[in-house]
Write a protein that holds these residues in place. Sequence first.
Motif, PDB file in Angstrom:
ATOM      1  N   LEU A  18       0.860  -1.175   0.000  1.00  0.00           N
ATOM      2  CA  LEU A  18       0.000   0.000   0.000  1.00  0.00           C
ATOM      3  C   LEU A  18       0.903   1.232   0.000  1.00  0.00           C
ATOM      4  O   LEU A  18       2.124   1.128   0.151  1.00  0.00           O
ATOM      5  N   GLU A  19       0.265   2.399  -0.150  1.00  0.00           N
ATOM      6  CA  GLU A  19       1.038   3.648  -0.127  1.00  0.00           C
ATOM      7  C   GLU A  19       1.780   3.804   1.190  1.00  0.00           C
ATOM      8  O   GLU A  19       2.930   4.210   1.235  1.00  0.00           O
ATOM      9  N   VAL A  20       1.076   3.456   2.277  1.00  0.00           N
ATOM     10  CA  VAL A  20       1.622   3.693   3.599  1.00  0.00           C
ATOM     11  C   VAL A  20       2.898   2.860   3.842  1.00  0.00           C
ATOM     12  O   VAL A  20       3.753   3.217   4.640  1.00  0.00           O
ATOM     13  N   CYS A  21       3.036   1.773   3.094  1.00  0.00           N
ATOM     14  CA  CYS A  21       4.201   0.899   3.266  1.00  0.00           C
ATOM     15  C   CYS A  21       5.503   1.635   2.978  1.00  0.00           C
ATOM     16  O   CYS A  21       6.556   1.265   3.472  1.00  0.00           O
ATOM     17  N   ALA A  22       5.434   2.659   2.124  1.00  0.00           N
ATOM     18  CA  ALA A  22       6.639   3.388   1.771  1.00  0.00           C
ATOM     19  C   ALA A  22       7.039   4.372   2.866  1.00  0.00           C
ATOM     20  O   ALA A  22       8.125   4.921   2.840  1.00  0.00           O
ATOM     21  N   VAL A  23       6.151   4.591   3.812  1.00  0.00           N
ATOM     22  CA  VAL A  23       6.401   5.616   4.825  1.00  0.00           C
ATOM     23  C   VAL A  23       6.950   5.016   6.112  1.00  0.00           C
ATOM     24  O   VAL A  23       7.980   5.426   6.625  1.00  0.00           O
ATOM     25  N   LYS A  24       6.226   4.049   6.674  1.00  0.00           N
ATOM     26  CA  LYS A  24       6.686   3.503   7.941  1.00  0.00           C
ATOM     27  C   LYS A  24       6.347   2.032   8.060  1.00  0.00           C
ATOM     28  O   LYS A  24       5.569   1.490   7.274  1.00  0.00           O
ATOM     29  N   VAL A  25       6.985   1.411   9.044  1.00  0.00           N
ATOM     30  CA  VAL A  25       6.762  -0.003   9.281  1.00  0.00           C
ATOM     31  C   VAL A  25       5.919  -0.152  10.527  1.00  0.00           C
ATOM     32  O   VAL A  25       6.236   0.432  11.559  1.00  0.00           O
ATOM     33  N   PRO A  26       4.838  -0.902  10.461  1.00  0.00           N
ATOM     34  CA  PRO A  26       4.028  -1.081  11.665  1.00  0.00           C
ATOM     35  C   PRO A  26       4.546  -2.267  12.487  1.00  0.00           C
ATOM     36  O   PRO A  26       5.199  -3.158  11.949  1.00  0.00           O
ATOM     37  N   HIS A  27       4.331  -2.227  13.755  1.00  0.00           N
ATOM     38  CA  HIS A  27       4.644  -3.376  14.598  1.00  0.00           C
ATOM     39  C   HIS A  27       3.331  -3.917  15.108  1.00  0.00           C
ATOM     40  O   HIS A  27       2.681  -3.299  15.937  1.00  0.00           O
ATOM     41  N   VAL A  28       2.934  -5.045  14.584  1.00  0.00           N
ATOM     42  CA  VAL A  28       1.646  -5.605  14.940  1.00  0.00           C
ATOM     43  C   VAL A  28       1.878  -6.801  15.848  1.00  0.00           C
ATOM     44  O   VAL A  28       2.793  -7.598  15.638  1.00  0.00           O
ATOM     45  N   GLU A  32       5.381  -7.402  10.964  1.00  0.00           N
ATOM     46  CA  GLU A  32       5.522  -6.006  10.564  1.00  0.00           C
ATOM     47  C   GLU A  32       4.866  -5.820   9.216  1.00  0.00           C
ATOM     48  O   GLU A  32       5.534  -5.898   8.188  1.00  0.00           O
ATOM     49  N   CYS A  33       3.549  -5.603   9.209  1.00  0.00           N
ATOM     50  CA  CYS A  33       2.889  -5.413   7.924  1.00  0.00           C
ATOM     51  C   CYS A  33       1.606  -4.613   8.078  1.00  0.00           C
ATOM     52  O   CYS A  33       0.841  -4.807   9.022  1.00  0.00           O
ATOM     53  N   HIS A  34       1.379  -3.694   7.136  1.00  0.00           N
ATOM     54  CA  HIS A  34       0.140  -2.932   7.119  1.00  0.00           C
ATOM     55  C   HIS A  34      -1.006  -3.730   6.533  1.00  0.00           C
ATOM     56  O   HIS A  34      -2.163  -3.486   6.805  1.00  0.00           O
ATOM     57  N   HIS A  35      -0.682  -4.628   5.656  1.00  0.00           N
ATOM     58  CA  HIS A  35      -1.699  -5.306   4.861  1.00  0.00           C
ATOM     59  C   HIS A  35      -1.437  -6.808   4.901  1.00  0.00           C
ATOM     60  O   HIS A  35      -1.084  -7.430   3.895  1.00  0.00           O
ATOM     61  N   PRO A  36      -1.552  -7.390   6.132  1.00  0.00           N
ATOM     62  CA  PRO A  36      -1.130  -8.790   6.283  1.00  0.00           C
ATOM     63  C   PRO A  36      -1.985  -9.758   5.476  1.00  0.00           C
ATOM     64  O   PRO A  36      -3.125  -9.459   5.140  1.00  0.00           O
ATOM     65  N   VAL A  37      -1.401 -10.883   5.173  1.00  0.00           N
ATOM     66  CA  VAL A  37      -2.091 -11.957   4.464  1.00  0.00           C
ATOM     67  C   VAL A  37      -3.241 -12.444   5.341  1.00  0.00           C
ATOM     68  O   VAL A  37      -3.100 -12.520   6.563  1.00  0.00           O
TER      69      VAL A  37
END
Lengths: 333, 316
Positions: free
Chosen positions: B291-301, B309-314
Amino acid sequence: MTPAEELVLPWRPAAKKGRGRLGLACLGGLVVTALGADLLASDLPLAVRVDAHTYLLPALTRPPQLRLSNQGTLAQTAEWQLGTPIPFGPNQTFATATGRTDAAPWAPDREHLLGTDELGRDVLARLIHGSRASLSIGFGAVLISLLVGLLLGVLAGWYRGLVDACLSRLTEMAFTFPTFFFFIALAGVLRFTSALPLVIGMGLLRWPDIARLARAETLKLRELDFVLAARVLGASDARILWRHVVPNALPPVLVAATFGVAGAILMECALAFLGIGVPAPTASWGELLFQAQRYLVHPGAWWLAVFPGLAVAGTVLTMNLVGEALQDLQSRS
Amino acid sequence: MSALLEVERLCAELPGGARVVDEVSFSVFAGRSLGLVGESGCGKTSAALAVMRLLPDGAVTRGSVKLSGESLLEAPEARIDELRGSQLSMIFQEPATALNPVLTVGSQIAEGLTVHQRLKPRAAAARAVELLSSVGIADAEVKARAYPHQLSGGMRQRALIAAALACAPRLLIADEPTTALDVTVQAQILSLLTGLKRERGLGLLLITHDLGVVSAACDDVAVMYAGRIVEQGPVAEVFSSPRHPYTAALLKARPSLQSRGHPLEALLGQVPPLGSRLEGCRFRPRCSRALEVCAVKVPHVGEGARRYECHHPVGT
């Protein structure tokens, strides 16, 4: 493959192996000769019974009762004697059992297989005893340079950085040092009373080759897994160097050391040939060549120069064969 | 249960500035094994070497590494020498090069014993024979006197394991211990390692690129990509429901008996070059779910053991 290569290749490895064996055999022979010089050529016999006394190995023990005797005189007075293969000592002048009185140098004949010098000293006996000086100088000097070179080279390769820079510059300086002329200059200032200064001097000046090889090997070894594995087990630097680095750095260093022995022997000969060497009356091959200069042309005593020259050449060749065989062995493994 | 080895936000930069390990956190528990998986060059080995304090001179490490609460990164060199071999130990990928060719196998196994327990040579040699037979080498007495080249690859790896375990360390790091071995020998070595883990309560950090090895020998798994751990958790969970697209892609790329005859699914693209700085998620250029947000930061889920570490997990 060209026809010529086809001819050459099949026997080449075998010939190499043979050369290595020949070299080792000759080296063994040389060492035995040097160690057993007193039993091979001596003025006193191996065993003798004279004046109701039996002497065992007087050639080694040199009993005072036999001080004035030699194998020539004992042949007359003793009940029996077991002589040495060459019945002359290296410093026995006008040595003869047949009682000849003509002027020395005597040419090679049945009694003196390689002739005698101007003092009637048997050339073969002097060659045999000379091997001691030549070999011990060669091996002694290389042993010292091996210790110095290994230590400095391994430290430079292991610690790198500033240590390496300093040691490598030191190595380069030592590399350019003119050892031969240094000894000539030194001989102008002081007289050598034994071979020791020669051995130590050559040892302390001829280590750069060895240091360079040791450094290169260490640089390679320090990156290997087994060195890492040793560190993982908590081994200290000193322990890793001693147990893991030095033994693995040795093979190429030993090859260089073997050639170094040949070089040291040659240098001793060259120095002795100029009259700077082992002090008289100790026989060394270089000293024999030095003495030969005066009698070579007149009265044409060729044997004084040719046989010591052959001995030197043969020894150098031997060391080169051994070195080549070691190198071969190492490049194969 | 408190962890045997606790690594938090570990970063490692090689001399020259390449950051090969980036904010890596994981824990190894006594009696459990953690598999660290990833492609070549993703920083698995560097992370392990950083834990052992064995990165090359000039490398910079940050973060915290604690072995039973004792901080390793700040410990003085002498203390680290003491700990290596006695508390934590390591085995390597290539058993052929990890053994010194000029020493007998027995004397190398005895190395740790003479260093840490100050055993006399004879006692150490006797102990080395016991250790060799404890890792399943028949004829240990003979093999202890053999040189490395006289042993087979599997036997060499067993010997290395014996050397690493000589002083009964609590943590063993195994860096691709089976990669250089035959498949049948691989299985033997893995069962040896898991057996030791169970019997001795050994904490095992197993570095591998082989997912089969992970499922056979590990309790937990951490998937590394380009210096970061992108997903971790218990093996069964991660393998059955991967959340990070990279994990999912790795699992899909495995050969299996069901998909015989079909070409393997390959992951397109390349791992970013060592030390390259990429904002946001490192996997983004190769990710089909980016996603667009992936280019900005890494999430810690996620919390605790199960993290990714994914915004759009499988699976969403």
